[in-house]
Write a protein that holds these residues in place. Structure first.
Motif, mmCIF file in Angstrom:
data_model
loop_
_atom_site.group_PDB
_atom_site.id
_atom_site.type_symbol
_atom_site.label_atom_id
_atom_site.label_comp_id
_atom_site.label_asym_id
_atom_site.label_seq_id
_atom_site.Cartn_x
_atom_site.Cartn_y
_atom_site.Cartn_z
ATOM 1 N N ASN A 189 2.043 -12.898 -49.841
ATOM 2 C CA ASN A 189 1.157 -11.733 -49.822
ATOM 3 C C ASN A 189 2.087 -10.561 -49.525
ATOM 4 O O ASN A 189 3.307 -10.736 -49.550
ATOM 5 N N ASN A 190 1.558 -9.420 -49.216
ATOM 6 C CA ASN A 190 2.378 -8.239 -48.913
ATOM 7 C C ASN A 190 3.401 -8.565 -47.822
ATOM 8 O O ASN A 190 3.057 -8.726 -46.655
ATOM 9 N N ARG A 191 4.678 -8.655 -48.217
ATOM 10 C CA ARG A 191 5.694 -9.117 -47.263
ATOM 11 C C ARG A 191 6.130 -8.037 -46.288
ATOM 12 O O ARG A 191 6.969 -8.295 -45.428
ATOM 13 N N LEU B 204 10.280 -17.460 -58.536
ATOM 14 C CA LEU B 204 9.129 -18.324 -58.241
ATOM 15 C C LEU B 204 8.289 -17.790 -57.072
ATOM 16 O O LEU B 204 7.358 -18.450 -56.621
ATOM 17 N N VAL B 205 8.651 -16.611 -56.566
ATOM 18 C CA VAL B 205 7.900 -16.018 -55.448
ATOM 19 C C VAL B 205 7.092 -14.836 -55.967
ATOM 20 O O VAL B 205 7.649 -13.901 -56.544
ATOM 21 N N ILE B 206 5.772 -14.889 -55.818
ATOM 22 C CA ILE B 206 4.907 -13.804 -56.303
ATOM 23 C C ILE B 206 4.015 -13.325 -55.160
ATOM 24 O O ILE B 206 3.384 -14.134 -54.474
ATOM 25 N N GLU B 207 3.961 -12.011 -54.961
ATOM 26 C CA GLU B 207 3.042 -11.448 -53.961
ATOM 27 C C GLU B 207 1.644 -11.365 -54.565
ATOM 28 O O GLU B 207 1.458 -10.825 -55.650
ATOM 29 N N THR B 208 0.676 -11.919 -53.880
ATOM 30 C CA THR B 208 -0.673 -12.094 -54.417
ATOM 31 C C THR B 208 -1.697 -11.746 -53.337
ATOM 32 O O THR B 208 -1.598 -12.242 -52.219
ATOM 33 N N MET B 209 -2.671 -10.906 -53.648
ATOM 34 C CA MET B 209 -3.737 -10.617 -52.687
ATOM 35 C C MET B 209 -4.507 -11.904 -52.371
ATOM 36 O O MET B 209 -4.650 -12.771 -53.222
ATOM 37 N N SER B 210 -5.030 -11.988 -51.151
ATOM 38 C CA SER B 210 -5.667 -13.232 -50.709
ATOM 39 C C SER B 210 -7.061 -13.433 -51.315
ATOM 40 O O SER B 210 -8.070 -13.397 -50.628
ATOM 41 N N LYS B 211 -7.102 -13.631 -52.630
ATOM 42 C CA LYS B 211 -8.375 -13.820 -53.332
ATOM 43 C C LYS B 211 -8.223 -14.928 -54.352
ATOM 44 O O LYS B 211 -7.156 -15.091 -54.948
ATOM 45 N N VAL B 212 -9.316 -15.646 -54.593
ATOM 46 C CA VAL B 212 -9.301 -16.781 -55.522
ATOM 47 C C VAL B 212 -8.806 -16.345 -56.904
ATOM 48 O O VAL B 212 -7.900 -16.959 -57.477
ATOM 49 N N ASP B 213 -9.390 -15.263 -57.429
ATOM 50 C CA ASP B 213 -9.030 -14.808 -58.778
ATOM 51 C C ASP B 213 -7.559 -14.414 -58.885
ATOM 52 O O ASP B 213 -6.912 -14.662 -59.908
ATOM 53 N N GLU B 214 -7.066 -13.786 -57.819
ATOM 54 C CA GLU B 214 -5.665 -13.364 -57.832
ATOM 55 C C GLU B 214 -4.746 -14.592 -57.838
ATOM 56 O O GLU B 214 -3.696 -14.593 -58.478
ATOM 57 N N GLY B 215 -5.166 -15.633 -57.114
ATOM 58 C CA GLY B 215 -4.397 -16.874 -57.101
ATOM 59 C C GLY B 215 -4.322 -17.479 -58.491
ATOM 60 O O GLY B 215 -3.286 -18.008 -58.916
ATOM 61 N N ARG B 216 -5.427 -17.389 -59.192
ATOM 62 C CA ARG B 216 -5.488 -17.915 -60.544
ATOM 63 C C ARG B 216 -4.527 -17.167 -61.460
ATOM 64 O O ARG B 216 -3.758 -17.778 -62.210
ATOM 65 N N LYS B 217 -4.575 -15.835 -61.348
ATOM 66 C CA LYS B 217 -3.711 -14.986 -62.184
ATOM 67 C C LYS B 217 -2.226 -15.281 -61.946
ATOM 68 O O LYS B 217 -1.460 -15.443 -62.889
#
Lengths: 345, 345
Positions: A190-192, A219-232
């Motif tokens: 997430n936001n590091r 292989l490291v991606i910052e992702t908001m803590s949401k299901v849809d964002e995880g999918r993306k």
């Protein structure tokens, strides 16, 4: 809104001075029992008794404590709050809660709202988005209203915090994936800029290095803590020329999105692909394919944050103590990362 | 706690009267610009500006609104709060939240805490356990602090509410189970002294009667809204000499517990046994075996409750309007109750 009854209104009605009313209400022994009774009865009749606030202003205590969290509909934060309540309620304190929706601007407004509501202290977990400049907690600190961080914190001299060992959490999760035979482990962070996410990332990285695997930043991606964002984010990973064979996510919601995407491509979990989340949200164990996750002892975290508050509120303002409590995370191994082939060994 | 700076402290420092300080701070035109500036600067320096509270007391407004819910870690309540925030935030209001854990005694204390925090209104969903006597909202109502109920309400003349048509929700859910061919439908209710649970029960009962099925009161069990409690109640149902072939639960958490128990006995869902929940919690669609549930438009419910508050706070206290807004529920049909045999027909 009706105008509030003041001691002046009571004084006027009884044709006595406001000072006498005030003394009577505060049980000053100079006031006769008869007058005290009369003032109390009139105050009640005029609906004054709510003005405990005046008393609160005088004693400097409202017995309300504010808790600020990014979101209330996360079991993690709700459990921390439960711990805070469990600890403070028997001490006569009440907990009032604000959420920031992870917006720094809302966070500042929440602090002001709680200060206006005369809280005796603020326990908070900071939000992870908004303008880049450092937050200004000076206002709050100048007022000597105790501030205690839990989980997500900023480093401010003199401010206590209760966190878990996020580095260890990240390390444990990644080591477990390596033990399962995973060779190319991605990390959905997430936001590091937020310390906890940076530490989980560093734990992940260290485990990879310590095990002699290749560390690949792509292989490291910052992702908001949401299901849809995880999918993306998982789509991006799976579409790589050399896709990963496991994901360690710093969020259970993101892990869930990852699982949805992986399954939709007919990839078998855990045999072909392992997933580990973070926070031990209840849904991780409710799922048919239960999700391995890192437990953060949230109730305990809340209890300790509350204990630190009680210590600080009890101190005179001359004593400045700072406590940094660090709890140990626990990996809860479930189906999403437990290969039967490895089990059999 | 430090003592708060008062106008007396500022007056002392500047060697002027408290009345002058007060007038200067409130922009009274009798005060010269030079004095006003001096007082403002000194107030700032002495960290006084936080006492917006005094101003709030004067204007009778704090721009804080209190929301009281049984629990925050339910997506339903969290979504209602989101709706309230969405509506009130642009109007300059902030939302502070208290949870009751479904205890009436805590509810009363929450009301007092919020009144002490000088909220401009309270939006609440009542708790479902505690002493039997009627709640006393007189205190609150006398103060002309607007009170608005959402979802779970009490009937109080002059108090507005926003609810969904729970009878219809219960009826729809049960009719759907009957359409799936279920003949012996159990109902896991909650405390039926709470209107919403009574109405869901009545909707269930009416659907059974309207379809010419036998209504059997022994198939109705009051169950706290928890996964484990759902499991326990389902055990009782399945151990009956004539067990049911479907459950309509007034809670998604209870429905989840029911599903766990049913599966643990090797009974096939939905082919042999159908389950429907209520509230459309996100986990109902995350599950591999997704759960049919009744959606209650919680964000909409929160928005409307906030709109009603804005109307009431804008009214003079002489206008007493009471609004009863009723939203229509929507059945979300998912795997836990959708038989492929019926689909094929």
């Amino acid at each position: 809104m009706s105008k509030k009854t003041t001691i002046y209104d009571i004084a006027e009605k009884l044709n006595i001075t406001a000072a006498t009313v005030s003394r009577a209400l505060n049980g000053n022994p100079k006031i006769s029992e008869a007058t005290r009774q009369l003032v109390n009865d009139t105050a009640k009749e005029m609906n004054y008794e709510q003005n405990k606030l005046a008393l609160a202003l005088k004693s400097g205590k409202s017995f309300n404590v504010g808790v600020i969290v990014p979101r209330i509909d996360s079991n993690f934060f709700a459990s921390v709050i439960r711990g805070v309540e469990d600890e403070l309620y028997p001490q006569g304190y009440h907990v009032i809660i604000c959420q920031t929706h992870d917006q720094k601007s809302v966070e500042i407004e929440n602090i002001n709202s709680l200060l206006n509501a005369q809280v005796d202290g603020i326990l908070m977990s900071i939000s992870n988005s908004g303008p880049e400049e450092t937050r200004n907690f000076d206002q709050l600190l100048k007022k000597n209203v105790p501030l205690i961080f839990f989980d997500r914190k900023e480093k401010i001299p003199g401010v206590s915090s209760v966190t878990i060992d996020d580095f260890k959490g990240g390390y444990q999760a990644t080591q477990h994936l390596i033990n399962q035979g995973c060779k190319r482990i991605a990390h959905l962070s997430n936001n590091r800029k937020i310390e906890i996410f940076e530490k989980r990332y560093l734990g992940y990285k260290q485990a990879i290095i310590d095990n002699g695997l290749e560390f690949d930043e792509s292989l490291v991606i910052e992702t908001m803590s949401k299901v849809d964002e995880g999918r993306k984010s998982t789509k991006i990973l799976l579409d790589m020329p050399e896709p990963p064979d496991a994901i360690f996510s710093s969020s259970d919601f993101v892990a869930l999105g990852a699982i949805q995407e992986i399954k939709s491509r007919g990839i078998n979990i855990p045999e072909e692909f392992c997933v580990v989340g973070f926070a031990n949200e209840p849904f991780t164990r409710f799922m048919e394919l239960s999700i391995t996750s890192v437990d953060q002892s949230p109730v305990e975290m809340g209890r300790i944050a509350a204990q630190v508050f009680l210590e600080e509120v009890g101190n005179s303002k001359k004593i400045k103590s700072e406590r940094q409590v660090v709890l140990t995370p626990e990996l809860m191994i479930r189906k999403s990362s437990l290969k039967s082939s490895v089990l059999a060994k």
